[in-house]
Design a protein around this motif. Sequence first.
Motif, PDB file in Angstrom:
ATOM      1  N   UNK A 233      23.815  48.157  38.628  1.00  0.00           N
ATOM      2  CA  UNK A 233      25.008  46.819  38.888  1.00  0.00           C
ATOM      3  C   UNK A 233      24.396  45.934  38.403  1.00  0.00           C
ATOM      4  N   UNK A 234      25.209  44.269  38.176  1.00  0.00           N
ATOM      5  CA  UNK A 234      24.960  43.215  37.999  1.00  0.00           C
ATOM      6  C   UNK A 234      23.102  42.684  39.224  1.00  0.00           C
ATOM      7  N   UNK A 235      22.762  41.830  37.657  1.00  0.00           N
ATOM      8  CA  UNK A 235      21.502  40.914  38.966  1.00  0.00           C
ATOM      9  C   UNK A 235      22.447  40.147  39.462  1.00  0.00           C
ATOM     10  N   UNK A 236      23.449  39.118  39.128  1.00  0.00           N
ATOM     11  CA  UNK A 236      23.755  38.188  40.178  1.00  0.00           C
ATOM     12  C   UNK A 236      24.690  37.446  40.420  1.00  0.00           C
ATOM     13  N   UNK A 237      26.462  37.354  41.479  1.00  0.00           N
ATOM     14  CA  UNK A 237      27.325  37.038  41.500  1.00  0.00           C
ATOM     15  C   UNK A 237      27.791  36.031  40.002  1.00  0.00           C
ATOM     16  N   UNK A 238      28.822  36.476  38.830  1.00  0.00           N
ATOM     17  CA  UNK A 238      28.812  35.300  38.352  1.00  0.00           C
ATOM     18  C   UNK A 238      29.985  34.868  38.150  1.00  0.00           C
ATOM     19  N   UNK A 239      30.805  33.498  37.533  1.00  0.00           N
ATOM     20  CA  UNK A 239      32.069  33.860  37.245  1.00  0.00           C
ATOM     21  C   UNK A 239      32.915  33.776  36.805  1.00  0.00           C
ATOM     22  N   UNK A 240      34.264  34.030  36.328  1.00  0.00           N
ATOM     23  CA  UNK A 240      35.546  34.808  35.643  1.00  0.00           C
ATOM     24  C   UNK A 240      36.144  34.070  35.145  1.00  0.00           C
ATOM     25  N   UNK A 241      36.705  33.011  33.815  1.00  0.00           N
ATOM     26  CA  UNK A 241      37.476  32.182  33.562  1.00  0.00           C
ATOM     27  C   UNK A 241      38.224  33.212  33.691  1.00  0.00           C
ATOM     28  N   UNK A 242      39.384  32.659  33.076  1.00  0.00           N
ATOM     29  CA  UNK A 242      41.104  33.034  33.631  1.00  0.00           C
ATOM     30  C   UNK A 242      41.116  33.285  32.041  1.00  0.00           C
ATOM     31  N   UNK A 243      41.814  34.026  31.217  1.00  0.00           N
ATOM     32  CA  UNK A 243      42.559  34.398  30.549  1.00  0.00           C
ATOM     33  C   UNK A 243      40.905  34.808  29.212  1.00  0.00           C
ATOM     34  N   UNK A 244      40.023  35.198  30.180  1.00  0.00           N
ATOM     35  CA  UNK A 244      38.795  35.490  29.045  1.00  0.00           C
ATOM     36  C   UNK A 244      38.854  37.110  29.830  1.00  0.00           C
ATOM     37  N   UNK A 245      37.980  37.809  28.196  1.00  0.00           N
ATOM     38  CA  UNK A 245      37.392  39.639  28.132  1.00  0.00           C
ATOM     39  C   UNK A 245      35.931  39.183  28.232  1.00  0.00           C
ATOM     40  N   UNK A 280      32.672  50.131  41.231  1.00  0.00           N
ATOM     41  CA  UNK A 280      33.266  49.840  42.053  1.00  0.00           C
ATOM     42  C   UNK A 280      33.129  48.197  42.460  1.00  0.00           C
ATOM     43  N   UNK A 281      33.726  47.154  42.638  1.00  0.00           N
ATOM     44  CA  UNK A 281      34.200  46.171  41.679  1.00  0.00           C
ATOM     45  C   UNK A 281      34.753  45.169  43.309  1.00  0.00           C
ATOM     46  N   UNK A 282      34.241  44.333  43.465  1.00  0.00           N
ATOM     47  CA  UNK A 282      34.705  42.493  44.167  1.00  0.00           C
ATOM     48  C   UNK A 282      34.841  41.869  43.947  1.00  0.00           C
ATOM     49  N   UNK A 317      44.366  39.405  50.361  1.00  0.00           N
ATOM     50  CA  UNK A 317      44.109  38.646  51.621  1.00  0.00           C
ATOM     51  C   UNK A 317      42.807  39.059  51.402  1.00  0.00           C
ATOM     52  N   UNK A 318      41.563  37.983  52.144  1.00  0.00           N
ATOM     53  CA  UNK A 318      39.796  38.203  52.300  1.00  0.00           C
ATOM     54  C   UNK A 318      39.263  38.077  51.247  1.00  0.00           C
ATOM     55  N   UNK A 319      39.405  38.534  50.257  1.00  0.00           N
ATOM     56  CA  UNK A 319      38.877  39.467  48.877  1.00  0.00           C
ATOM     57  C   UNK A 319      39.132  40.654  48.462  1.00  0.00           C
ATOM     58  N   UNK A 320      39.000  40.649  47.969  1.00  0.00           N
ATOM     59  CA  UNK A 320      39.811  42.401  46.281  1.00  0.00           C
ATOM     60  C   UNK A 320      38.777  43.138  46.360  1.00  0.00           C
ATOM     61  N   UNK A 349      35.484  34.946  41.110  1.00  0.00           N
ATOM     62  CA  UNK A 349      33.666  35.625  41.466  1.00  0.00           C
ATOM     63  C   UNK A 349      34.314  36.612  41.183  1.00  0.00           C
ATOM     64  N   UNK A 350      33.396  37.122  40.374  1.00  0.00           N
ATOM     65  CA  UNK A 350      32.760  39.019  40.469  1.00  0.00           C
ATOM     66  C   UNK A 350      31.754  38.890  40.927  1.00  0.00           C
ATOM     67  N   UNK A 351      31.744  39.195  42.942  1.00  0.00           N
ATOM     68  CA  UNK A 351      30.435  39.656  43.660  1.00  0.00           C
ATOM     69  C   UNK A 351      29.524  40.381  42.981  1.00  0.00           C
ATOM     70  N   UNK A 352      30.158  41.638  42.688  1.00  0.00           N
ATOM     71  CA  UNK A 352      29.712  42.789  42.866  1.00  0.00           C
ATOM     72  C   UNK A 352      30.705  43.304  42.081  1.00  0.00           C
ATOM     73  N   UNK A 353      29.511  44.439  40.991  1.00  0.00           N
ATOM     74  CA  UNK A 353      29.777  45.291  40.159  1.00  0.00           C
ATOM     75  C   UNK A 353      28.691  46.715  40.307  1.00  0.00           C
ATOM     76  N   UNK A 354      29.071  47.787  40.824  1.00  0.00           N
ATOM     77  CA  UNK A 354      27.854  49.003  40.866  1.00  0.00           C
ATOM     78  C   UNK A 354      28.848  49.827  40.233  1.00  0.00           C
ATOM     79  N   UNK A 355      28.237  51.015  39.200  1.00  0.00           N
ATOM     80  CA  UNK A 355      28.151  51.704  39.016  1.00  0.00           C
ATOM     81  C   UNK A 355      28.001  53.118  39.194  1.00  0.00           C
ATOM     82  N   UNK A 356      28.604  53.999  39.994  1.00  0.00           N
ATOM     83  CA  UNK A 356      27.417  55.460  39.864  1.00  0.00           C
ATOM     84  C   UNK A 356      27.826  57.051  39.809  1.00  0.00           C
TER      85      UNK A 356
END
Length: 363
Positions: A233-245, A280-282, A317-320, A349-356
């Motif tokens: 998983x990721x350590x904490x949520x982070x910002x993802x700028x537009x058009x940034x890979x 799984x991505x939120x 709507x309400x999050x993705x 915001x990339x709220x969560x990213x979990x790889x199983x």
Amino acid sequence: MATPMTPAQWRAALTAEGVPFTELDGWTTRGRDAATGNVFGPVNGVLNHHTAGVDSLNLIAYKGATALPPPLAHAYLPKSGVLVLVAAGRANHAGPAAKNAFDAIVAERTIPRPNKATGTVDGNDRLYGIETEGLGDGKDTYTRRQYDTWVRFNAAICRHHGWGAGSAAGHLETSVEGKPDPAGPVEGYGRRGRFTLTMTQMRADIAERLAHPASWSPPAPQEADMPAYTNLGIAQPYQLAPDAMEPIAFTAEWTDEAGDHPAGSAVFVKGAARFTGLIGLVFTGLPVGDVVQVRMSEYEGDTFKADHPVHEIIGTAGGTFGIVPLVKRLGAGRSMRVRLLNQAAAPITVKSAVLSALVWKEG
């Protein structure tokens, strides 16, 4: 020196040793005894061969080879590992065996290089023969099941007669004609991975069987060959700028049983390995209908090598929330990275990213 096995003794010995086998029609009376006037036996050992061809049963049982009428062996062992009993009588498989090598088999001593000057013995009269399907070209591989049956077959005969593993030999160890068989790579045996066939190794495996009851089986492959569960998983949520890979840095809440996941890196698996699982991505702040692309790419070190298919997660709507499947094999020295591309006009915001995933390490 022993009397050849009867058909009933063949069946009993092979069954007790766990040899899967079938019986070719007519095998109990098939042989070259009447045609040559030479009675098969007494017997002193087992001679092992490779076919140098494929689908060789017809050749061995019915067709024969140049100047060699059939049968060409007492048994045939295909890649499936299911032995075929071909003949109970004399078979044209061994030809002239160097006497110095033959005497060593009888005495169960180290077999010297065959020397024609010591004289020859008709091996067809004195040795059981098995033809195992394999090209003997150094590339064609004996299957794990095939080799297991091969060892069991030799052990069954030796156990029946009260012989040790020294009574098993390869054609290359007796031939005065320069025969090279048996040879080739083996997929594996017991806990052993891929290895190159030698009669020294085969005799060691036969001896190991003979040291146990006939019902014994070698240990299964070690658990390192089994898949290991990975949760990253990721350590904490982070910002993802537009058009940034940007790569996902899987650094938290993870176990590393497979030993393939370096900490503090966007890499989530390293080859040689196979894996299957889900990411799984939120996201929050992704406008309805806008898209975040998920891209997986292969690298060697920091050098890009290949892209995997792109997955798109569409804002709701309400999050993705989105699930990205993983099914892939990575070659040795390669690694996998996951990157996100925000195609919306504003940061999200990339709220969560979990790889199983389940990861199979490959040798």
